[in-house]
Design an enzyme around this catalytic site. Structure first.
Site, PDB file in Angstrom:
ATOM      1  N   HIS A   1      10.953 -10.821  -5.025  1.00  0.00           N
ATOM      2  CA  HIS A   1       9.501 -11.001  -5.087  1.00  0.00           C
ATOM      3  C   HIS A   1       8.946 -11.029  -6.500  1.00  0.00           C
ATOM      4  O   HIS A   1       7.779 -11.344  -6.696  1.00  0.00           O
ATOM      5  CB  HIS A   1       8.793  -9.876  -4.311  1.00  0.00           C
ATOM      6  CG  HIS A   1       8.796  -8.568  -5.032  1.00  0.00           C
ATOM      7  ND1 HIS A   1       9.835  -7.674  -4.908  1.00  0.00           N
ATOM      8  CD2 HIS A   1       7.924  -8.002  -5.902  1.00  0.00           C
ATOM      9  CE1 HIS A   1       9.596  -6.622  -5.670  1.00  0.00           C
ATOM     10  NE2 HIS A   1       8.441  -6.800  -6.285  1.00  0.00           N
TER      11      HIS A   1
HETATM   12  C1  UD1 Z   1       3.276  -6.068  -6.999  1.00  0.00           C
HETATM   13  C2  UD1 Z   1       3.612  -5.371  -8.315  1.00  0.00           C
HETATM   14  C3  UD1 Z   1       5.123  -5.151  -8.401  1.00  0.00           C
HETATM   15  C4  UD1 Z   1       5.642  -4.426  -7.174  1.00  0.00           C
HETATM   16  C5  UD1 Z   1       5.226  -5.203  -5.934  1.00  0.00           C
HETATM   17  C6  UD1 Z   1       5.683  -4.552  -4.657  1.00  0.00           C
HETATM   18  C7  UD1 Z   1       2.099  -5.914 -10.196  1.00  0.00           C
HETATM   19  C8  UD1 Z   1       1.973  -6.652 -11.472  1.00  0.00           C
HETATM   20  N1  UD1 Z   1       3.209  -6.180  -9.479  1.00  0.00           N
HETATM   21  O1  UD1 Z   1       3.872  -7.357  -7.028  1.00  0.00           O
HETATM   22  O2  UD1 Z   1       5.391  -4.355  -9.545  1.00  0.00           O
HETATM   23  O3  UD1 Z   1       7.050  -4.378  -7.247  1.00  0.00           O
HETATM   24  O4  UD1 Z   1       3.785  -5.307  -5.926  1.00  0.00           O
HETATM   25  O5  UD1 Z   1       5.506  -5.441  -3.574  1.00  0.00           O
HETATM   26  O6  UD1 Z   1       1.247  -5.127  -9.860  1.00  0.00           O
HETATM   27  N2  UD1 Z   1       0.338 -11.230  -1.078  1.00  0.00           N
HETATM   28  C9  UD1 Z   1      -0.080 -11.385   0.229  1.00  0.00           C
HETATM   29  N3  UD1 Z   1      -0.379 -10.286   0.941  1.00  0.00           N
HETATM   30  C10 UD1 Z   1      -0.241  -9.029   0.442  1.00  0.00           C
HETATM   31  C11 UD1 Z   1       0.183  -8.871  -0.871  1.00  0.00           C
HETATM   32  C12 UD1 Z   1       0.477  -9.974  -1.628  1.00  0.00           C
HETATM   33  O7  UD1 Z   1      -0.199 -12.493   0.738  1.00  0.00           O
HETATM   34  O8  UD1 Z   1      -0.525  -8.059   1.171  1.00  0.00           O
HETATM   35  C13 UD1 Z   1       0.712 -12.426  -1.849  1.00  0.00           C
HETATM   36  C14 UD1 Z   1      -0.412 -13.116  -2.525  1.00  0.00           C
HETATM   37  O9  UD1 Z   1      -0.166 -14.482  -2.457  1.00  0.00           O
HETATM   38  C15 UD1 Z   1      -0.306 -12.659  -3.958  1.00  0.00           C
HETATM   39  C16 UD1 Z   1       1.190 -12.474  -4.114  1.00  0.00           C
HETATM   40  O10 UD1 Z   1       1.650 -12.071  -2.833  1.00  0.00           O
HETATM   41  O11 UD1 Z   1      -0.830 -13.572  -4.850  1.00  0.00           O
HETATM   42  C17 UD1 Z   1       1.559 -11.454  -5.121  1.00  0.00           C
HETATM   43  O12 UD1 Z   1       0.939 -10.207  -4.844  1.00  0.00           O
HETATM   44  P1  UD1 Z   1       0.636  -9.197  -6.051  1.00  0.00           P
HETATM   45  O13 UD1 Z   1       0.124  -7.927  -5.536  1.00  0.00           O
HETATM   46  O14 UD1 Z   1      -0.151  -9.864  -7.101  1.00  0.00           O
HETATM   47  O15 UD1 Z   1       2.030  -8.919  -6.689  1.00  0.00           O
HETATM   48  P2  UD1 Z   1       3.423  -8.522  -6.030  1.00  0.00           P
HETATM   49  O16 UD1 Z   1       4.348  -9.662  -6.245  1.00  0.00           O
HETATM   50  O17 UD1 Z   1       3.302  -7.975  -4.652  1.00  0.00           O
END
Ligand code: UD1
Length: 356
Positions: free
Chosen positions: A205
Site C-alpha cells: 500500500h
Molecule cells: C496511511 C499512512 C501509512 C500507513 C497506512 C496504513 C500517511 C502518510 N500514510 O497510508 O503510513 O501505513 O495509512 O494503512 O499517513 N482510502 C480509501 N478508504 C480509506 C482509506 C484510504 O479509499 O478508508 C484510499 C484513498 O483513495 C486514499 C488512499 O487510499 O487516497 C490512501 O489513503 P491515505 O490515508 O492517504 O494513505 P495510506 O496509503 O492509507
C-alpha cells in the site's frame, strides 16, 4: 488528568486499543478520542473500533483523502479549536501518519505536552512521507515513548534525550490479547479453502511503491509466479490499490480479497508459510506469530526483525521476491524484540508523569 488522543489511520486504531483499555481502567484519567477521518472505509476503520472495543470517538473530523498538504492542513484546522476547547493536560499520538504529525503540531503550538508512542523509529529514507512525519513529531514531542533501544539511540543521535523512555511496542500487547482470545480458528483460511495448503500473505500500500507502475508490475509478476509455483497467495487489497487490482488479472491461486479485520489478519498470518509486504506493522506481527517475512522495500525502521533473521529486505526485484519467498525459513530463535506485552501500562505511567 485529561487527555486528547488523535487517531486516524488503521494502524493507530490497533495501537489505541491497547492504551485506551489501560486508561479506561484508571481512576482520574479521562481520554477524549479524536478520529481525524484519514481512514473512513468500514473495513479500514469501524471494524477495528468494534472488534477491539475502542471507545467511540467524541469528535470525528471527517477529513478523508487528499494530498499530503491538504490532508495535514485539514486535520490541523479542524483539530485546533477542539484542543483549545478541551484544554487537555497532554495530547497523545501514535506512529507516523499524517494524522500523527498534524496532531503533534497543533498541540505543540498550543503549548500542550505531546506524548508520542512509537517514537525514535527511523528508516533514514526521507522520501517516505512517514519518515518526515516521524522526525517532525519527535522534535515537537515532550514525552517520547520508544519501542526499542535502537529507537532511543536514534533520538539521542538527533540530540533528543529529555522525555525519552523505553516502553516496548503497544502492538505486541494487542496481539497477545487478540491471539489469546482467538483460539485455533482461521475463518479466512477456511473460507478460501487453504487448510493443509501452503500459502503466503501479501500486502502492498505504500505510496513509494504503488505510485511506481514499473515497480508494481515487478512485484505483481513475482506474486503470479509464486502462485504458479504452487504457493497460494492471499492478498487483502488496501483501498489505495483497489483500481490497480481491478484493472489486472492474476494467476489462478492468487486470492484478492477485501482488507481484513485485525483478528482475521493475525490468524491468517499465523498459518502462512511467509508474508510478503511493504507494511511496517506486518513485519513485526509476522515475526511475533512465527512466520518469516519478505519485505518489498529497501529500508525498514524495524531493524530488529532483520537482525534476528525473521525478515529480509528484497526491494521490488521479481527474482529476489520469488527466491526469498520460496526459501523463507523459520529462524531457530523465537522473535522477542519490542517488549514483553506491558507497553500500554508503561505508556499510561508516562502519561500520568507528563500530565503531572
Ligand atoms: C496511511 C499512512 C501509512 C500507513 C497506512 C496504513 C500517511 C502518510 N500514510 O497510508 O503510513 O501505513 O495509512 O494503512 O499517513 N482510502 C480509501 N478508504 C480509506 C482509506 C484510504 O479509499 O478508508 C484510499 C484513498 O483513495 C486514499 C488512499 O487510499 O487516497 C490512501 O489513503 P491515505 O490515508 O492517504 O494513505 P495510506 O496509503 O492509507
Amino acid at each position: 488528568m485529561r487527555l486528547v488522543t488523535v487517531v486516524g489511520a488503521r494502524p493507530q486504531f490497533v495501537k489505541a486499543a491497547a492504551v485506551s483499555a489501560a486508561i479506561g481502567g484508571t481512576d482520574g484519567v479521562e481520554e477524549v478520542l479524536v478520529h481525524t477521518g484519514q481512514h473512513y472505509d468500514v473495513n479500514m476503520s469501524d471494524v477495528f473500533f468494534s472488534e477491539l472495543g475502542i471507545p467511540a470517538p467524541k469528535f470525528h473530523l471527517g477529513v478523508g483523502s487528499g494530498g499530503h498538504g491538504a490532508q495535514t492542513g485539514d486535520i490541523m484546522g479542524a483539530l485546533e479549536p477542539i484542543v483549545e476547547a478541551e484544554r487537555p493536560d497532554a495530547l497523545l499520538v501514535y506512529g507516523d501518519t499524517n494524522s500523527t504529525m498534524a496532531g503533534a503540531l497543533v498541540a505543540a503550538k498550543l503549548h500542550i505536552p505531546v506524548v508520542h508512542v512509537e517514537a525514535g523509529l527511523r528508516s533514514f529514507d526521507r522520501r517516505m512521507p512517514e519518515e518526515i512525519n516521524r522526525v517532525v513529531t519527535d522534535h515537537v514531542s515532550t514525552s517520547l515513548l520508544c519501542p526499542s533501544e535502537r529507537a532511543v539511540a536514534n533520538l539521542k543521535a538527533e540530540g533528543i534525550v529529555d522525555g525519552v523512555a523505553l516502553v516496548g511496542d503497544v502492538m505486541f500487547d494487542v496481539l497477545l490479547a487478540t491471539m489469546a482470545a482467538a483460539g485455533d480458528v482461521d475463518p479466512v483460511g477456511e473460507r478460501l479453502g487453504l487448510a493443509g495448503r501452503p500459502y503466503a500473505v501479501f500486502t502492498m500500500h505504500r505510496a513509494g511503491l504503488t505510485d511506481d507502475p514499473v515497480a508494481v508490475e515487478r512485484v505483481l509478476t513475482a506474486i503470479d509466479r509464486l502462485a504458479r509455483d504452487g504457493l497460494e497467495i492471499v492478498f487483502p487489497a488496501h483501498p489505495r490499490v483497489r483500481a490497480l487490482v481491478a484493472s489486472r488479472s492474476f494467476a489462478h491461486g492468487v486470492h484478492v480479497i477485501e482488507p481484513l479485520g485485525y483478528r482475521d489478519m493475525l490468524t491468517l498470518t499465523r498459518r502462512a508459510t511467509a508474508v510478503v509486504t511493504d507494511s511496517g506493522g506486518l513485519q513485526k506481527e509476522a515475526a511475533w506469530l512465527g512466520t518469516p517475512c519478505v519485505t518489498i522495500r529497501d529500508t525498514t525502521e524495524w531493524v530488529e526483525t532483520l537482525d534476528t533473521g525473521w525478515n529480509v529486505l528484497v526491494g521490488t526485484d521479481t527474482e529476489a521476491i520469488v527466491a526469498h519467498t520460496l526459501r523463507a525459513a523459520i529462524p531457530t530463535e523465537p522473535f522477542s524484540a519490542y517488549g514483553s506485552g506491558t507497553a500500554s501500562e508503561l505508556v499510561l505511567r508516562e502519561l500520568i508523569n507528563v500530565a503531572g
